[in-house]
Motif scaffolding. Structure first.
Motif, PDB file in Angstrom:
ATOM      1  N   ASN A 137     -30.337  89.445  68.304  1.00  0.00           N
ATOM      2  CA  ASN A 137     -29.675  90.696  67.968  1.00  0.00           C
ATOM      3  C   ASN A 137     -28.603  90.504  66.892  1.00  0.00           C
ATOM      4  O   ASN A 137     -27.933  89.464  66.822  1.00  0.00           O
ATOM      5  N   LEU A 138     -28.442  91.565  66.108  1.00  0.00           N
ATOM      6  CA  LEU A 138     -27.360  91.619  65.142  1.00  0.00           C
ATOM      7  C   LEU A 138     -26.010  91.540  65.848  1.00  0.00           C
ATOM      8  O   LEU A 138     -25.790  92.186  66.874  1.00  0.00           O
ATOM      9  N   VAL A 139     -25.091  90.747  65.294  1.00  0.00           N
ATOM     10  CA  VAL A 139     -23.704  90.693  65.738  1.00  0.00           C
ATOM     11  C   VAL A 139     -22.845  91.321  64.651  1.00  0.00           C
ATOM     12  O   VAL A 139     -22.989  90.983  63.470  1.00  0.00           O
TER      13      VAL A 139
ATOM     14  N   HIS B 233     -26.111  94.434  68.630  1.00  0.00           N
ATOM     15  CA  HIS B 233     -26.865  95.681  68.551  1.00  0.00           C
ATOM     16  C   HIS B 233     -28.208  95.514  69.267  1.00  0.00           C
ATOM     17  O   HIS B 233     -28.983  94.614  68.927  1.00  0.00           O
ATOM     18  N   PRO B 234     -28.526  96.361  70.234  1.00  0.00           N
ATOM     19  CA  PRO B 234     -29.754  96.170  71.014  1.00  0.00           C
ATOM     20  C   PRO B 234     -31.026  96.516  70.249  1.00  0.00           C
ATOM     21  O   PRO B 234     -32.117  96.093  70.658  1.00  0.00           O
ATOM     22  N   ASP B 235     -30.906  97.258  69.136  1.00  0.00           N
ATOM     23  CA  ASP B 235     -32.106  97.738  68.446  1.00  0.00           C
ATOM     24  C   ASP B 235     -32.388  97.045  67.120  1.00  0.00           C
ATOM     25  O   ASP B 235     -33.492  97.176  66.582  1.00  0.00           O
ATOM     26  N   TYR B 236     -31.401  96.311  66.596  1.00  0.00           N
ATOM     27  CA  TYR B 236     -31.566  95.724  65.269  1.00  0.00           C
ATOM     28  C   TYR B 236     -31.471  94.201  65.342  1.00  0.00           C
ATOM     29  O   TYR B 236     -30.659  93.635  66.086  1.00  0.00           O
ATOM     30  N   PHE B 237     -32.320  93.562  64.526  1.00  0.00           N
ATOM     31  CA  PHE B 237     -32.325  92.106  64.438  1.00  0.00           C
ATOM     32  C   PHE B 237     -31.303  91.636  63.391  1.00  0.00           C
ATOM     33  O   PHE B 237     -31.049  92.324  62.403  1.00  0.00           O
ATOM     34  N   ALA B 238     -30.760  90.445  63.640  1.00  0.00           N
ATOM     35  CA  ALA B 238     -29.818  89.861  62.691  1.00  0.00           C
ATOM     36  C   ALA B 238     -30.553  89.326  61.469  1.00  0.00           C
ATOM     37  O   ALA B 238     -31.691  88.853  61.553  1.00  0.00           O
TER      38      ALA B 238
ATOM     39  N   CYS C  88     -29.130  94.131  58.530  1.00  0.00           N
ATOM     40  CA  CYS C  88     -29.940  94.004  59.733  1.00  0.00           C
ATOM     41  C   CYS C  88     -31.381  94.400  59.433  1.00  0.00           C
ATOM     42  O   CYS C  88     -31.713  94.823  58.321  1.00  0.00           O
ATOM     43  N   MET C  89     -32.233  94.258  60.430  1.00  0.00           N
ATOM     44  CA  MET C  89     -33.657  94.567  60.274  1.00  0.00           C
ATOM     45  C   MET C  89     -34.150  95.275  61.538  1.00  0.00           C
ATOM     46  O   MET C  89     -33.770  94.893  62.648  1.00  0.00           O
ATOM     47  N   ASP C  90     -35.000  96.294  61.337  1.00  0.00           N
ATOM     48  CA  ASP C  90     -35.552  96.992  62.499  1.00  0.00           C
ATOM     49  C   ASP C  90     -36.901  96.378  62.903  1.00  0.00           C
ATOM     50  O   ASP C  90     -37.381  95.418  62.273  1.00  0.00           O
TER      51      ASP C  90
ATOM     52  N   VAL D 289     -25.744  85.056  65.643  1.00  0.00           N
ATOM     53  CA  VAL D 289     -26.580  86.081  66.280  1.00  0.00           C
ATOM     54  C   VAL D 289     -26.284  86.087  67.775  1.00  0.00           C
ATOM     55  O   VAL D 289     -25.625  85.186  68.304  1.00  0.00           O
ATOM     56  N   TRP D 290     -26.801  87.134  68.454  1.00  0.00           N
ATOM     57  CA  TRP D 290     -26.749  87.186  69.919  1.00  0.00           C
ATOM     58  C   TRP D 290     -28.155  86.963  70.440  1.00  0.00           C
ATOM     59  O   TRP D 290     -29.098  87.636  70.047  1.00  0.00           O
ATOM     60  N   LYS D 291     -28.299  85.964  71.312  1.00  0.00           N
ATOM     61  CA  LYS D 291     -29.626  85.584  71.789  1.00  0.00           C
ATOM     62  C   LYS D 291     -29.502  85.051  73.213  1.00  0.00           C
ATOM     63  O   LYS D 291     -28.625  84.231  73.508  1.00  0.00           O
TER      64      LYS D 291
END
Length: 422
Positions: free
Chosen positions: A2-4, A15-20, A55-57, A106-108
């Motif tokens: 997840n994006l931080v 962010h629960p919906d977007y990738f870092a 970020c990336m969706d 990132v959050w992982k």
């Protein structure tokens, strides 16, 4: 992963919906699992002021995070080499980031991870091991013992104000201690942390030494620290200019110290451009030398260091002379993802190390505003191989050279070599 990101008050979220995303130089890139390690002990999360997180969706679309948020990076302790920069774009035209070495985070799996690799034992230089109460007591004890020594007054500010670990070691009498000697320099480094011109786009985070210490002041600091076989005392700190500009002072101090003790190791952190001065210091009894460089290519080196009266050839001559005299020489290699891992940079660095007799490459994360740095240096000429590949190539092409993060004594160098051979 997840994006931080952070809000303008510094609160950090994932962010629960977007990738870092991360960056290699100025290119946004996706992160791979094999590039990530858990956030190390002693690392710090920081907001990047004047930025927006990238970020990336789930469909692979890359974009800046909507809203008034800033990107987040990690500042790594010694022992870790960053592989990628945080993914961000500047939100304000002309905004300049403070001089730190930002790493992608990132959050992982319920925790923070960073794009980095371990390259040395982090425990000796873990900032969490510097006990504030012990440091306060050490500063008080030494200042009381040497009330007239201006170096200890200067170093107490570095230790307590800047939280410099090398200065702190000087009062805790452990590991590598500091003995700054120079207020002048033969280079005008773009990212100098102790002196910038008045019209610089970023301020220096430290104050440079403002006086020339006496031989007595220098020898007092050296003798106080050199009390064990593996203690190290070092000329050349972030709070001073180039130490070899004060070669006569250093030579007298080394000789005076070695008349009284043969314990420990004397080191210099230097740009090694003043070859005649380095020869004199080596001949006086220097045992360790760490040479700062950002590149083995003239155009890149000159753009950053802005040398005054010397060239990379002088640096190489200094290294070769010291190595031939039995000095354990390290490179203080200031690395930057997307630049240090360019094909031409790797080839040139491998050849320099082979020719010069370097025994250790200290991978140090360059503290700089990325956009300012990228505008300064020559563009890439070949492929960008990635920081992980850079480390792999160094280990394959330079099997007798250790990859590390800080200065080692010869005994420590051998222990590290034995650990990595297993």
């Amino acid at each position: 992963m997840n994006l931080v990101y952070a809000d303008q008050e510094g609160r950090v979220y994932d962010h629960p919906d977007y990738f870092a995303l991360a960056r290699s130089a100025d290119q946004a890139v996706e992160l791979l699992d094999e590039e990530l390690i858990p956030l190390p002990a002693g690392a710090t999360l920081v907001g990047l002021p004047g930025t927006r997180p990238l970020c990336m969706d789930a469909d692979g679309n890359m974009f800046p995070l909507p809203g008034d948020y800033q990107a987040v990076g990690a500042l790594l302790p010694q022992g870790f080499t960053r592989l990628l920069l945080p993914g961000y774009m500047k939100a304000e035209h002309g905004a300049v980031l403070p001089l730190f070495g930002y790493t992608a985070v990132v959050w992982k799996e319920g925790g923070f991870y960073v794009a980095a690799r371990p390259c040395d034992d982090p425990e000796p230089w873990n900032p969490l091991n510097c006990n504030p109460e012990e440091l306060d007591a050490g500063v008080h004890l030494i200042r009381e013992k040497y009330p007239e020594n201006r170096l200890y007054e200067h170093l107490s500010h570095c230790a307590l104000g800047y939280e410099c670990l090398t200065a702190s070691n000087t009062f805790l009498q452990r590991l590598e201690g500091a003995v700054p000697v120079s207020y002048s320099c033969n280079a005008g480094c773009f990212g100098c942390i102790s002196e910038q011109p008045d019209d610089s786009e970023f301020p220096s985070p430290q104050t440079r030494l403002t006086f020339r210490p006496t031989v007595e002041e220098v020898t007092q600091v050296m003798l106080e620290h050199l009390k064990t076989p593996e203690s190290i005392i070092s000329f050349g700190q972030g709070c001073e200019g180039e130490p070899s500009t004060q070669a006569p002072l250093i030579i007298k101090a080394i000789k005076a110290v070695r008349e009284k003790t043969d314990l420990g190791y004397i080191n210099i952190n230097t740009n090694a451009g003043l070859t005649d001065h380095i020869r004199g210091i080596v001949d006086a009894g220097l045992q360790l030398m760490r040479v700062s460089t950002i590149s083995a290519l003239d155009g890149h080196y000159n753009a950053y260091y802005r040398p005054r009266g010397y060239t990379l050839k002088n640096v190489e001559k200094s290294i070769r002379y010291a190595a031939d005299k039995g000095v354990l020489v390290s490179l203080n290699y200031l690395i930057f993802p997307g630049v240090s891992d360019r094909e031409e940079e790797i080839e040139a660095m491998v050849e320099l190390v082979r020719r010069s007799g370097v025994k250790l490459i200290q991978m140090r994360n360059l503290n700089i505003d990325p956009e300012s740095y990228l505008k300064l240096i020559p563009p890439a000429q070949g492929d960008i191989l990635g920081m992980g590949s850079l480390l792999d190539i160094f280990r394959e092409e330079l099997p007798d050279v250790l990859i590390g993060s800080y200065t080692h004594t010869p005994e420590g160098w051998l222990r590290k070599q034995a650990r990595e051979a297993r």
